[in-house]
Scaffold this active site. Structure first.
Site, PDB file in Angstrom:
ATOM      1  N   HIS A  66      39.874  10.440 -79.161  1.00 27.47           N
ATOM      2  CA  HIS A  66      38.584   9.754 -79.255  1.00 27.47           C
ATOM      3  C   HIS A  66      38.576   8.529 -78.347  1.00 27.47           C
ATOM      4  O   HIS A  66      39.444   7.663 -78.458  1.00 27.47           O
ATOM      5  CB  HIS A  66      38.293   9.367 -80.712  1.00 27.47           C
ATOM      6  N   ARG A 124      32.744   8.204 -78.153  1.00 29.27           N
ATOM      7  CA  ARG A 124      33.797   8.904 -78.907  1.00 29.27           C
ATOM      8  C   ARG A 124      34.230  10.220 -78.250  1.00 29.27           C
ATOM      9  O   ARG A 124      35.410  10.552 -78.193  1.00 29.27           O
ATOM     10  CB  ARG A 124      33.243   9.198 -80.315  1.00 29.27           C
ATOM     11  N   HIS A 194      45.024   8.154 -84.004  1.00 26.66           N
ATOM     12  CA  HIS A 194      43.617   7.729 -84.022  1.00 26.66           C
ATOM     13  C   HIS A 194      43.520   6.309 -84.585  1.00 26.66           C
ATOM     14  O   HIS A 194      44.510   5.702 -84.969  1.00 26.66           O
ATOM     15  CB  HIS A 194      42.794   8.662 -84.919  1.00 26.66           C
TER      16      HIS A 194
HETATM   17  O1  0X9 Z   1      37.272  12.478 -87.923  1.00 20.25           O
HETATM   18  C1  0X9 Z   1      38.285  12.526 -87.220  1.00 20.25           C
HETATM   19  O2  0X9 Z   1      38.408  13.275 -86.265  1.00 20.25           O
HETATM   20  C2  0X9 Z   1      39.456  11.590 -87.543  1.00 20.25           C
HETATM   21  N1  0X9 Z   1      38.968  10.285 -87.914  1.00 20.25           N
HETATM   22  S1  0X9 Z   1      38.338   9.322 -86.732  1.00 20.25           S
HETATM   23  O3  0X9 Z   1      37.745   8.155 -87.366  1.00 20.25           O
HETATM   24  N2  0X9 Z   1      39.518   8.794 -85.808  1.00 20.25           N
HETATM   25  O4  0X9 Z   1      37.406  10.078 -85.955  1.00 20.25           O
HETATM   26  C3  0X9 Z   1      40.257  12.179 -88.690  1.00 20.25           C
HETATM   27  C4  0X9 Z   1      40.921  13.462 -88.346  1.00 20.25           C
HETATM   28  C5  0X9 Z   1      41.619  14.098 -89.515  1.00 20.25           C
HETATM   29  N3  0X9 Z   1      41.994  15.455 -89.230  1.00 20.25           N
HETATM   30  C6  0X9 Z   1      41.066  16.437 -89.099  1.00 20.25           C
HETATM   31  N4  0X9 Z   1      39.797  16.248 -89.313  1.00 20.25           N
HETATM   32  N5  0X9 Z   1      41.505  17.629 -88.797  1.00 20.25           N
HETATM   33 ZN    ZN Z   2      39.678   9.448 -83.882  1.00 19.95          ZN
END
Ligand code: 0X9
Ligand code: ZN
Length: 306
Positions: A66, A124, A194
């Protein structure tokens, strides 16, 4: 502030990758695994120790899926620097590099990262354009083949969690998936870095199903969170993604897990919302020390368990 306590422009990071490999040829190798939508190279650093049994196990860590999560690439650089500086001097990282090759992808989404420096700090997604769509960008962490594009992601190109046209439609996700498929016999641990919210997440996020080795994953996450708390007094929550934050299909961690990489984690680094994605440079050092504690704890645990 040192180089590693500042954020860096993409060109600067490419230069750093080149110089790091050049200066430490006995530990570091650069591998080109593909290129981004806008044709920027995706470089992986392979870190190798001297010792250990053959064939060697491996771990993978990617940063910067991201674009706006700047602490994430900063941590990949921090980690590589730590590994090079302390290999052979500190038992923890020496044991890790002697037991596992470490693949580090410092910026998985270079087009988005560049865009956050030039145009929109809060971007993002990547920067791909799909025919007929006015909006640009796919969420690379919704583009993997794990219950792809179901609830928790969006089919609308203008949304922040747009899943793309089909699984691995994005060159950045496809390059990582292809590399890991080729390495799946050796790679025992998958880590994706992340921010923000200080969490240690593991599969599944694409459904409420419990991972077959849930208790092992939970134990490692708990050990990491406790060690961070003890050393730095920071709270990291942990658990399966879908229950701990939200249902979010198409993520790299779930995809890697289903590929057979049974230790798969997403680390959400500092902070818990005060600065959010705009973590000031003064806080990079602390955030990276915490993340390093988590990575070392989890890697050591995986070495013992596999
Ligand atoms: O939403 C996401 O992709 C991640 N959080 S963020 O705030 N960095 O965007 C969490 C990812 C957790 N894992 C998966 N969703 N597979
Ligand atoms: Zn992320």
């Amino acid at each position: 502030l040192s180089y590693y306590e500042r954020y860096h422009h993409l060109e600067d990071i490419y230069h750093w990758i080149n110089k790091t490999a050049h200066d430490h040829p006995q530990i570091v190798e650069v591998i080109l695994i593909g290129s981004s939508y806008e044709k920027r190279p995706l470089y992986v650093l392979k870190l190798t120790g001297r010792g250990g049994a053959q064939p060697k196990r491996a771990m993978w860590m990617d940063c910067g899926i991201h674009a706006r999560e700047w602490i994430s690439p900063a941590f990949c650089l921090w980690f590589v620097h730590y590994a090079i500086d302390y290999y052979g001097l500190v038992p923890d990282i020496t044991e890790i590099l002697d037991s596992m090759d470490v693949y580090v992808l410092p910026v998985m989404n270079p087009d988005g990262y560049e865009y956050t420096w030039t145009t929109n700090r809060m971007w993002r997604k990547n920067r791909s354009r799909h025919a007929g769509n006015y909006c640009l960008g796919t969420d690379l962490n919704r583009n993997f083949d794990a219950n792809w594009c179901t609830e928790g992601s969006s089919q609308r190109a203008c949304d922040e969690t747009y899943c793309g046209l089909f699984p691995e439609s994005e060159p950045e996700a496809a390059a990582v998936a292809r590399f890991l498929r080729r390495q799946k016999q050796t790679v025992k641990l998958y880590l994706s870095i992340h921010s923000y919210s200080q969490m240690l997440l593991f599969p599944y996020s694409c459904s409420y199903q419990q991972a077959s080795n849930h208790h092992d994953l939970n134990e490692l996450a708990q050990q990491a969170a406790r060690k961070i708390k003890r050393h730095y007094f920071s709270t990291y929550t942990y658990g399966a993604g879908a229950r701990t934050i939200y249902l979010a299909p198409g993520g790299s961690d779930d995809w890697a897990y289903n590929l057979g990489i049974k230790y798969s984690f997403t680390l959400e680094l500092q902070d818990r919302g005060r600065y959010g994605f705009l973590l000031p440079p003064e806080l990079i050092s602390r955030a990276c020390q915490e993340a390093l504690t988590a990575v070392k704890t989890i890697a050591e645990g995986v070495i013992k368990k596999t």
